[in-house]
Motif scaffolding. Structure first.
Motif, PDB file in Angstrom:
ATOM      1  N   THR A 284       0.917  -1.201   0.039  1.00 30.39           N
ATOM      2  CA  THR A 284       0.060   0.025  -0.076  1.00 30.39           C
ATOM      3  C   THR A 284       0.996   1.414   0.195  1.00 30.39           C
ATOM      4  OG1 THR A 284      -1.703  -1.398   1.192  1.00 30.39           O
ATOM      5  CG2 THR A 284      -1.755   1.166   1.131  1.00 30.39           C
TER       6      THR A 284
ATOM      7  N   ARG B 257       2.356   2.154  -3.309  1.00 28.65           N
ATOM      8  CA  ARG B 257       1.511   2.828  -4.395  1.00 28.65           C
ATOM      9  C   ARG B 257       0.979   4.197  -4.093  1.00 28.65           C
ATOM     10  NH1 ARG B 257       1.489  -2.988  -5.201  1.00 28.65           N
ATOM     11  NH2 ARG B 257       1.640  -3.436  -7.293  1.00 28.65           N
ATOM     12  N   THR B 258       1.617   4.706  -3.036  1.00 32.51           N
ATOM     13  CA  THR B 258       1.068   6.156  -2.430  1.00 32.51           C
ATOM     14  C   THR B 258       2.266   7.047  -2.705  1.00 32.51           C
ATOM     15  OG1 THR B 258       1.841   5.602  -0.224  1.00 32.51           O
ATOM     16  CG2 THR B 258      -0.407   5.105  -0.624  1.00 32.51           C
ATOM     17  N   GLU B 259       1.799   8.236  -2.947  1.00 32.82           N
ATOM     18  CA  GLU B 259       2.777   9.447  -2.832  1.00 32.82           C
ATOM     19  C   GLU B 259       3.839   9.436  -1.743  1.00 32.82           C
ATOM     20  OE1 GLU B 259       3.373  11.678  -5.360  1.00 32.82           O
ATOM     21  OE2 GLU B 259       1.735  10.831  -6.431  1.00 32.82           O
TER      22      GLU B 259
ATOM     23  N   THR C 131       4.803   5.745  -5.410  1.00 30.55           N
ATOM     24  CA  THR C 131       3.961   5.518  -6.622  1.00 30.55           C
ATOM     25  C   THR C 131       4.728   4.553  -7.461  1.00 30.55           C
ATOM     26  OG1 THR C 131       4.877   7.558  -7.800  1.00 30.55           O
ATOM     27  CG2 THR C 131       2.720   7.690  -6.527  1.00 30.55           C
ATOM     28  N   ARG C 132       4.941   3.294  -7.141  1.00 29.22           N
ATOM     29  CA  ARG C 132       5.327   2.249  -7.904  1.00 29.22           C
ATOM     30  C   ARG C 132       4.360   1.867  -8.981  1.00 29.22           C
ATOM     31  NH1 ARG C 132       9.237   4.263  -5.596  1.00 29.22           N
ATOM     32  NH2 ARG C 132      10.906   3.271  -4.499  1.00 29.22           N
TER      33      ARG C 132
END
Length: 66
Positions: free
Chosen positions: A39, A42-44, A47-48
């Motif tokens: 999680t 995939r966040t700033e 952002t993978r």
């Protein structure tokens, strides 16, 4: 623990481009990181991409700190 690992990932990595050091922290039973790791990735600012895996990130950590 999640907040500590996030802080480790952000240390000297404000733009999220460097490998996430917490990719090395895995559950002893599953030998995989927690769901919170994916999680976070995939966040700033990290952002993978969608095809990213934690194993890729782990290899990048090893290569970056070799």
């Amino acid at each position: 623990m999640t907040y500590l690992l996030k802080d480790v990932c952000l240390h000297d990595n404000d733009d999220g481009r460097s490998p996430m050091l917490s990719a090395l922290v895995v559950n002893k039973a599953t030998r995989e990181p927690s769901d919170q790791f994916s999680t976070l990735a995939r966040t700033e600012p990290f952002t993978r991409p969608a095809d990213w895996t934690w194993q890729d990130e782990q290899q990048q950590v090893f290569a970056h700190h070799h």
